[in-house]
Design a protein around this motif. Structure first.
Motif, PDB file in Angstrom:
ATOM      1  N   LYS A  55       0.810  -1.219   0.000  1.00  0.00           N
ATOM      2  CA  LYS A  55       0.000   0.000   0.000  1.00  0.00           C
ATOM      3  C   LYS A  55       0.838   1.262   0.000  1.00  0.00           C
ATOM      4  CE  LYS A  55      -3.943  -2.106   2.375  1.00  0.00           C
ATOM      5  NZ  LYS A  55      -4.859  -2.017   3.546  1.00  0.00           N
ATOM      6  N   LYS A  56       2.150   1.117   0.061  1.00  0.00           N
ATOM      7  CA  LYS A  56       3.023   2.289   0.117  1.00  0.00           C
ATOM      8  C   LYS A  56       3.370   2.750  -1.290  1.00  0.00           C
ATOM      9  CE  LYS A  56       7.180   4.090   2.332  1.00  0.00           C
ATOM     10  NZ  LYS A  56       8.336   3.787   3.213  1.00  0.00           N
ATOM     11  N   ARG A  57       3.194   4.038  -1.543  1.00  0.00           N
ATOM     12  CA  ARG A  57       3.475   4.617  -2.847  1.00  0.00           C
ATOM     13  C   ARG A  57       4.430   5.796  -2.682  1.00  0.00           C
ATOM     14  NH1 ARG A  57      -1.372   6.797  -6.651  1.00  0.00           N
ATOM     15  NH2 ARG A  57      -1.905   4.575  -6.560  1.00  0.00           N
ATOM     16  N   ILE A  58       5.450   5.861  -3.533  1.00  0.00           N
ATOM     17  CA  ILE A  58       6.396   6.976  -3.462  1.00  0.00           C
ATOM     18  C   ILE A  58       6.548   7.621  -4.838  1.00  0.00           C
ATOM     19  CG2 ILE A  58       7.694   5.961  -1.547  1.00  0.00           C
ATOM     20  CD1 ILE A  58       9.877   5.263  -3.621  1.00  0.00           C
ATOM     21  N   SER A  59       6.854   8.911  -4.821  1.00  0.00           N
ATOM     22  CA  SER A  59       7.041   9.676  -6.045  1.00  0.00           C
ATOM     23  C   SER A  59       8.418   9.417  -6.646  1.00  0.00           C
ATOM     24  CB  SER A  59       6.891  11.168  -5.745  1.00  0.00           C
ATOM     25  OG  SER A  59       7.387  11.967  -6.800  1.00  0.00           O
ATOM     26  N   HIS A  60       8.517   9.572  -7.976  1.00  0.00           N
ATOM     27  CA  HIS A  60       9.813   9.436  -8.639  1.00  0.00           C
ATOM     28  C   HIS A  60      10.685  10.670  -8.448  1.00  0.00           C
ATOM     29  CE1 HIS A  60       7.886  12.004 -11.670  1.00  0.00           C
ATOM     30  NE2 HIS A  60       9.109  12.283 -12.099  1.00  0.00           N
ATOM     31  N   LEU A  61      10.117  11.744  -7.923  1.00  0.00           N
ATOM     32  CA  LEU A  61      10.864  12.983  -7.713  1.00  0.00           C
ATOM     33  C   LEU A  61      11.596  12.906  -6.371  1.00  0.00           C
ATOM     34  CD1 LEU A  61       8.130  15.484  -8.915  1.00  0.00           C
ATOM     35  CD2 LEU A  61      10.156  14.726 -10.186  1.00  0.00           C
ATOM     36  N   ILE A  62      12.922  12.929  -6.421  1.00  0.00           N
ATOM     37  CA  ILE A  62      13.745  12.747  -5.230  1.00  0.00           C
ATOM     38  C   ILE A  62      14.326  14.083  -4.772  1.00  0.00           C
ATOM     39  CG2 ILE A  62      15.628  11.422  -4.200  1.00  0.00           C
ATOM     40  CD1 ILE A  62      13.386   9.695  -5.375  1.00  0.00           C
ATOM     41  N   ASP A  63      14.226  14.356  -3.487  1.00  0.00           N
ATOM     42  CA  ASP A  63      14.805  15.565  -2.915  1.00  0.00           C
ATOM     43  C   ASP A  63      16.313  15.365  -2.775  1.00  0.00           C
ATOM     44  OD1 ASP A  63      15.670  17.695  -1.390  1.00  0.00           O
ATOM     45  OD2 ASP A  63      14.133  17.487   0.156  1.00  0.00           O
ATOM     46  N   PRO A  64      17.139  16.119  -3.502  1.00  0.00           N
ATOM     47  CA  PRO A  64      18.592  15.917  -3.448  1.00  0.00           C
ATOM     48  C   PRO A  64      19.207  16.306  -2.108  1.00  0.00           C
ATOM     49  CG  PRO A  64      18.083  17.882  -4.707  1.00  0.00           C
ATOM     50  CD  PRO A  64      16.776  17.210  -4.424  1.00  0.00           C
ATOM     51  N   LYS A  65      18.470  17.025  -1.272  1.00  0.00           N
ATOM     52  CA  LYS A  65      18.997  17.429   0.028  1.00  0.00           C
ATOM     53  C   LYS A  65      18.744  16.369   1.095  1.00  0.00           C
ATOM     54  CE  LYS A  65      18.703  22.385  -0.852  1.00  0.00           C
ATOM     55  NZ  LYS A  65      18.237  23.699  -0.355  1.00  0.00           N
ATOM     56  N   SER A  66      17.524  15.854   1.154  1.00  0.00           N
ATOM     57  CA  SER A  66      17.198  14.840   2.158  1.00  0.00           C
ATOM     58  C   SER A  66      17.515  13.427   1.704  1.00  0.00           C
ATOM     59  CB  SER A  66      15.714  14.929   2.525  1.00  0.00           C
ATOM     60  OG  SER A  66      14.908  14.472   1.451  1.00  0.00           O
ATOM     61  N   GLY A  67      17.479  13.226   0.376  1.00  0.00           N
ATOM     62  CA  GLY A  67      17.700  11.889  -0.159  1.00  0.00           C
ATOM     63  C   GLY A  67      16.438  11.061  -0.269  1.00  0.00           C
ATOM     64  N   TYR A  68      15.307  11.644   0.100  1.00  0.00           N
ATOM     65  CA  TYR A  68      14.042  10.915   0.091  1.00  0.00           C
ATOM     66  C   TYR A  68      13.099  11.470  -0.985  1.00  0.00           C
ATOM     67  CZ  TYR A  68      15.283   8.576   4.434  1.00  0.00           C
ATOM     68  OH  TYR A  68      15.905   7.787   5.369  1.00  0.00           O
ATOM     69  N   PRO A  69      12.135  10.656  -1.436  1.00  0.00           N
ATOM     70  CA  PRO A  69      11.157  11.138  -2.411  1.00  0.00           C
ATOM     71  C   PRO A  69      10.361  12.311  -1.842  1.00  0.00           C
ATOM     72  CG  PRO A  69      11.128   8.752  -2.306  1.00  0.00           C
ATOM     73  CD  PRO A  69      11.985   9.210  -1.169  1.00  0.00           C
ATOM     74  N   LEU A  70       9.967  13.223  -2.715  1.00  0.00           N
ATOM     75  CA  LEU A  70       9.177  14.372  -2.284  1.00  0.00           C
ATOM     76  C   LEU A  70       7.829  13.920  -1.727  1.00  0.00           C
ATOM     77  CD1 LEU A  70       9.738  16.871  -5.246  1.00  0.00           C
ATOM     78  CD2 LEU A  70      10.874  16.871  -3.019  1.00  0.00           C
ATOM     79  N   SER A  71       7.398  14.599  -0.670  1.00  0.00           N
ATOM     80  CA  SER A  71       6.102  14.265  -0.069  1.00  0.00           C
ATOM     81  C   SER A  71       5.386  15.533   0.380  1.00  0.00           C
ATOM     82  CB  SER A  71       6.286  13.314   1.113  1.00  0.00           C
ATOM     83  OG  SER A  71       7.116  13.907   2.113  1.00  0.00           O
ATOM     84  N   ASN A  72       5.543  16.599  -0.409  1.00  0.00           N
ATOM     85  CA  ASN A  72       4.881  17.858  -0.061  1.00  0.00           C
ATOM     86  C   ASN A  72       3.491  17.918  -0.688  1.00  0.00           C
ATOM     87  OD1 ASN A  72       5.614  18.158  -2.698  1.00  0.00           O
ATOM     88  ND2 ASN A  72       6.798  20.031  -2.430  1.00  0.00           N
ATOM     89  N   SER A  73       2.893  19.109  -0.676  1.00  0.00           N
ATOM     90  CA  SER A  73       1.503  19.228  -1.114  1.00  0.00           C
ATOM     91  C   SER A  73       1.335  19.346  -2.627  1.00  0.00           C
ATOM     92  CB  SER A  73       0.865  20.466  -0.454  1.00  0.00           C
ATOM     93  OG  SER A  73       1.521  21.658  -0.883  1.00  0.00           O
ATOM     94  N   LEU A  74       2.410  19.611  -3.366  1.00  0.00           N
ATOM     95  CA  LEU A  74       2.270  19.824  -4.807  1.00  0.00           C
ATOM     96  C   LEU A  74       2.021  18.512  -5.545  1.00  0.00           C
ATOM     97  CD1 LEU A  74       3.359  22.600  -3.946  1.00  0.00           C
ATOM     98  CD2 LEU A  74       4.690  22.635  -6.056  1.00  0.00           C
ATOM     99  N   ILE A  75       1.105  18.563  -6.490  1.00  0.00           N
ATOM    100  CA  ILE A  75       0.765  17.398  -7.312  1.00  0.00           C
ATOM    101  C   ILE A  75       1.403  17.523  -8.694  1.00  0.00           C
ATOM    102  CG2 ILE A  75      -1.112  16.131  -8.423  1.00  0.00           C
ATOM    103  CD1 ILE A  75      -2.926  17.090  -6.125  1.00  0.00           C
TER     104      ILE A  75
END
Length: 340
Positions: free
Chosen positions: A256-276
């Motif tokens: 059930k876990k879904r992640i975006s292909h857009l990766i934050d180069p600072k944190s190293g994790y996929p983006l999870s903000n409000s923008l679609i």
């Protein structure tokens, strides 16, 4: 096993907006259409002329040269040679042009756009090789030591890196550049009205021979997560480029876990903000394509302020409100492009 949704891999941009462009004939001119496949996706070139002065072979040749320079899917490409090198190398003009623009956007966005994300992209399963599971925090921390354009330098056509582990991925900008190169080829041929589209990134020049503007449709996600995206607005444009970056068409899912292909180069994790999604209008496609990914890493207030302060740039943004509902907003200049 991680599942990539949807199942088609693309070499460059991952989010493909729905495009609708229609030409009308005028005396002494006719519409010519070229369809093909390059850079892991479809492309379309439509133009008006009195003869077929641009051929599919010409377009394919242009895109093949760019692929040989910057495609991660071509083992012999210049980008793969650079990534395998210890200190860097002399690069071709296409590669150098894209890197010059990449440094500009990196500085302008305070590092939100960073082409050294290749190790992170691969770690999260969006690279050339498939992965079996999501990484843990220790794995992300280790890879982050190899991420950062501060480790790169470009002098002329010599691209150097300070750390051998630094690797670059130009997927977030090279397709826009490809659109520009094909468009400039049409300009050199004297073509006055055209649309060049590669994987949803496009550049156009008009008006059409009948004097009307070129029109395209911009899609966005529906309120229901299971519904197909729908056309949100129709734009009338005579000159410029439109590109879109979004996180609802390209993602990875495990259970059930879904992640975006857009990766934050600072944190190293996929983006999870409000923008679609972010749709950017600019004079050329490389600018729009490079900035749309960086803007996706901002919150809605930051994004609107950033674009509003930029000359020759407009944006249309779809985002989640705090209550989870979907909303959209746009800059004043983008609103002027919309037709009923």
């Amino acid at each position: 096993m991680l599942q990539v949704m949807p199942g088609v891999n693309k070499i460059f941009a991952f989010f493909v907006p729905l495009l609708a462009f229609v030409f009308f004939e005028k005396k002494d001119q006719r519409q010519y259409t070229i369809h093909g496949y390059a850079q892991g996706t479809d492309y379309t070139v439509k133009y008006f002329a009195t003869d077929s002065i641009v051929t599919k072979g010409e377009v394919d040749s242009i895109l093949m040269v760019i692929d040989s320079s910057m495609s991660l899917y071509k083992p012999y490409s210049s980008i793969n040679q650079f990534n395998a090198s210890a200190k860097g190398m002399r690069i071709d003009r296409h590669f150098a042009n894209v890197m010059t623009k990449s440094f500009e956007i990196y500085r302008s966005t305070q590092g939100r756009f960073d082409v050294t994300v290749k190790p992170l992209v691969q770690l999260w399963g969006f690279g050339v090789k498939p992965v079996e599971r999501f990484p843990d925090s220790m794995m992300v921390s280790a890879v982050l030591k190899c991420v950062g354009m501060r480790f790169l330098s470009l002098k002329g056509n010599v691209l150097k890196k300070e750390r051998p582990c630094v690797q670059i991925d130009l997927n977030g900008i090279a397709q826009g550049y490809s659109v520009d190169v094909v468009a400039e080829h049409l300009n050199l041929k004297g073509i006055k009205a055209y649309v060049v589209e590669i994987g949803g990134e496009l550049r156009m020049k008009g008006p059409k021979p009948d004097g009307t503007s070129l029109r395209i449709g911009i899609e966005g996600p529906s309120e229901s997560p299971d519904a197909e995206p729908a056309i949100r607005h129709t734009l009338a444009i005579n000159n410029g480029a439109i590109t879109t970056s979004g996180n609802y068409r390209r993602f990875l899912q495990m259970g059930k876990k879904r992640i975006s292909h857009l990766i934050d180069p600072k944190s190293g994790y996929p983006l999870s903000n409000s923008l679609i999604s972010v749709t950017v209008y600019s004079r050329d496609a490389i600018t729009a394509d490079g900035y749309d990914n960086a803007i996706m890493a901002m919150n809605i207030d930051e994004a609107m302020a950033f674009v509003s302060a930029k000359k020759n740039m407009e944006a249309y943004i779809i985002y989640h409100r705090k209550d989870g509902s979907i909303a959209d907003t746009l800059t004043k200049g983008f609103k002027q492009l919309i037709v009923n």
